[in-house]
Design an enzyme around this catalytic site. Structure first.
Site, PDB file in Angstrom:
ATOM      1  CD  GLU A 150      42.147  43.018  39.215  1.00  0.00           C
ATOM      2  OE1 GLU A 150      42.618  43.684  38.279  1.00  0.00           O
ATOM      3  OE2 GLU A 150      41.714  43.529  40.265  1.00  0.00           O
ATOM      4  NE  ARG A 182      40.816  43.356  54.724  1.00  0.00           N
ATOM      5  CZ  ARG A 182      41.657  43.923  53.864  1.00  0.00           C
ATOM      6  NH1 ARG A 182      41.307  45.014  53.207  1.00  0.00           N
ATOM      7  NH2 ARG A 182      42.850  43.407  53.641  1.00  0.00           N
ATOM      8  CE  LYS A 226      45.418  40.760  45.123  1.00  0.00           C
ATOM      9  NZ  LYS A 226      44.597  40.558  43.910  1.00  0.00           N
TER      10      LYS A 226
END
Length: 614
Positions: free
Chosen positions: A74, A309, A319
């Protein structure tokens, strides 16, 4: 990102197919792909050259790609080291199995996305050594180009009785959803007819209702043990200007609805996600089944697979938290060399090859684990060991005066050249011409490290102290005679005598034995440079674990700036050129602030060995 022609990707050998028989460490994803290839699971697929629905691809040719993967960030922030693992994984698998990896922007959330992030992401992927061009086609896509189809798919679900418009408040829906021990309660709007739902959905599309006043929900099972299947929202009203579609839409699809459709339109075979999406896979499969049943999407549908991850010690990858560090000025920006962002790692001096090696070395699993930061640093040292030219720098300088220089060589201002190899012999492949030697001056005065002189040496000390002899690396053997001090007792100069006939590389070089060789830079030819001694940003290996305040874990010694002296070969470096400062470790000419010859600025990348915490 506009819908104009996408930029042409750079060519890079990281995209070259794996050599025949080349050994690759196996993992569960490779086993799945190899099994699918053996069974021919996707061998009958067709590809029309661009993404599209079932009819579009049916008119295309047999797909030249054996598999299709995708990297779908994104564009709401800068990519970090965790994304680098995903990039290497998705592009690497496609490369190794004769496939194609799509570069796709998952831009379905207009409020947080920006072309700045789009450009930085494209740059990061290309810098890491990958591109999205294959079989003469450019596979750069954006989810927002599929909004028309997503809307069409939503209308199909409504008419087929698989979706309805819910006008409950968010709090009412949350309460009615239930929990792991209690089934959900049907919405009072769940029993509307398809015609009623379609009319309301079109009112949502046409802007007849306020933001948040209603959502479109999939009609699945409010009693499902998987809470994600309890009629999840798939469209919401959100008046926001989108960076690609402008103000065309005031309703936007939810990520869990959009993502499977994007994969299907692009004919993705293996949709690889991190483990947090594992609970969403049943909805992914449900949606694929419904849209394939309706003939909107082609068989076979994509399948989602999850892997663990990256959890890296001394690093945060949220983020939101990274943005807080930037906006609260705890760091100088997204490309601060202490940041785990790809732009930060790049400015710090990491190489694409070292990050690819790191991604390969840590492997791919389905179980969470922590990787020590020293593993990343080790991959960089391994990559730079045989690449980075050597050079001498003095980071904490004190002047050394050779008091008998004029007596030995005839004049105080006499200088002569010294040479040293740019790379050690072992770093040069057999048959390859070594790079030219470094050339630098030696004269009466040189800079040495302050720690290389002790007036009263501790036990075992082999460097300069009165009466001891050492070699100036690449130069002469000298004998220390003492020092000068200021009023406070601090050493201001070290004094020594040069021993003629002992210059490195000459017949008499070994006539006087020295137990140590020290690095130095000539006062006559050395250049002043700013050196930024970066260290880990956090002092806690898990700075945000267990609800900790990660700001409190900031390492107060993560940056120290010194004025150093460097040999001429270093001062002439190009921005982003890497070196090994002998004895200190690996450094890079800062890609933003360094100006060759006039404003040398170097960043410490990592030391010669792992010394953290010792």
């Amino acid at each position: 990102m506009s819908s104009n022609t996408p930029p042409s990707p750079s060519k890079n050998n990281a995209n070259a197919p794996a050599a025949e028989g080349e050994h690759k460490v196996s993992n569960f994803l490779r086993q799945i792909i190899e099994n699918d290839l053996e069974k021919g699971t996707y061998s009958q697929r067709r590809w029309a050259g661009t993404p599209g629905d079932a009819a579009h691809h049916a008119a295309g040719q047999p797909d030249p790609a054996k598999i299709r993967t995708r990297f779908p960030p994104e564009p709401n922030g800068y990519l970090h080291i965790g994304h680098a693992k995903s990039i290497c994984l998705n592009f690497g698998l496609a490369r190794d199995y004769g496939g194609v990896c799509h570069m796709r922007f998952d831009d379905t959330n207009p409020e947080k996305e920006d072309t700045e992030y789009v450009n930085s992401i494209l740059d990061a992927v290309q810098w890491l050594g990958f591109n999205w061009e294959a079989n003469g086609q450019n596979h750069l896509f954006q989810a927002s180009d599929y909004f028309d189809f997503m809307y069409r798919a939503a209308e199909y679900l409504i008419t087929a009785g698989h979706a309805y418009v819910d006008e409950q408040t968010a709090e009412q829906m949350r309460a009615a959803r239930g929990d792991f021990g209690k089934p959900g309660v049907d919405s009072p709007f769940r029993s509307r007819t398809p015609a009623e739902n379609l009319a309301r959905f079109r009112e949502m599309r046409d802007g007849a209702h306020e933001d948040g006043s209603m959502v479109l929900r999939a009609k699945i099972d409010m009693a499902s043990p998987n809470i994600n299947l309890r009629d999840p929202a798939i469209y919401r009203i959100r008046r926001a200007t989108h960076h690609n579609t402008g103000d065309k839409w005031c309703i936007y699809p939810m990520y869990t609805f959009a993502h499977p459709i994007e994969d299907a339109l692009e004919q993705i075979t293996h949709s690889i996600c991190t483990l947090e999406f594992e609970d969403q896979r049943p909805f992914y499969d449900w949606l694929m089944d419904r849209l394939c049943e309706g003939g909107l999407l082609a068989h076979p549908a994509p399948h989602q697979y999850e892997f663990a991850r990256l959890n890296l010690t001394y690093v945060i990858t949220s983020k939101r938290k990274l943005a807080q560090l930037v906006y609260d000025h705890k760091v100088s920006g997204w490309d601060d060399p202490r940041m785990p962002t790809i732009v930060g790692l790049r400015r710090r001096g990491y190489t694409p090859e070292s990050i690819q090696l790191f991604a390969e070395r840590i492997g791919v699993t389905k179980s969470d684990s922590w990787i020590d930061y020293s593993t990343l640093e080790g991959c960089l040292r391994e990559d730079l060991e045989n690449k980075a030219h050597r050079g001498m720098a003095v980071l904490d300088p004190v002047k050394l005066v050779l008091t008998n220089w004029a007596e030995a060589f005839g004049a105080d201002d006499y200088t002569e050249d010294c040479t040293q190899p740019a790379l050690p012999h072992h770093a040069i492949p057999e048959g390859q011409t070594p790079p030219p030697d470094r050339v630098f001056k030696i004269g009466k005065e040189v800079w040495i490290e302050r720690e290389d002189f002790e007036e009263v040496p501790p036990k075992g000390y082999k460097r300069l102290f009165p009466g001891n002899v050492v070699r100036l690396k690449g130069g002469y053997v000298i004998e220390c005679t003492g020092c000068a001090k200021d009023a406070s007792g601090a050493v201001t100069e070290v004094h020594a005598k040069v021993i003629p006939g002992t210059k490195s590389g000459t017949p008499g070089a070994d006539s006087v034995k020295a137990k140590a060789a020290i690095t130095w830079v000539s006062v006559a030819s050395g250049v002043s440079a700013e050196v930024r001694l970066y260290d880990r940003l956090f002092s806690d290996p898990n700075p945000d674990a267990g609800g900790k305040d990660f700001i409190e874990a900031l390492n107060p010694n993560s940056l120290k700036v010194v004025t150093a002296y460097v040999e001429p070969s270093l001062a002439a470096a190009k921005p982003d050129q890497k070196f090994q400062f002998e004895r200190f470790g690996y450094f890079v000419a800062d890609r933003v602030d360094h100006v060759a010859g006039s404003k040398p600025v170097f960043n410490r990348v990592t030391g010669l060995k792992d010394s953290w915490g010792k």
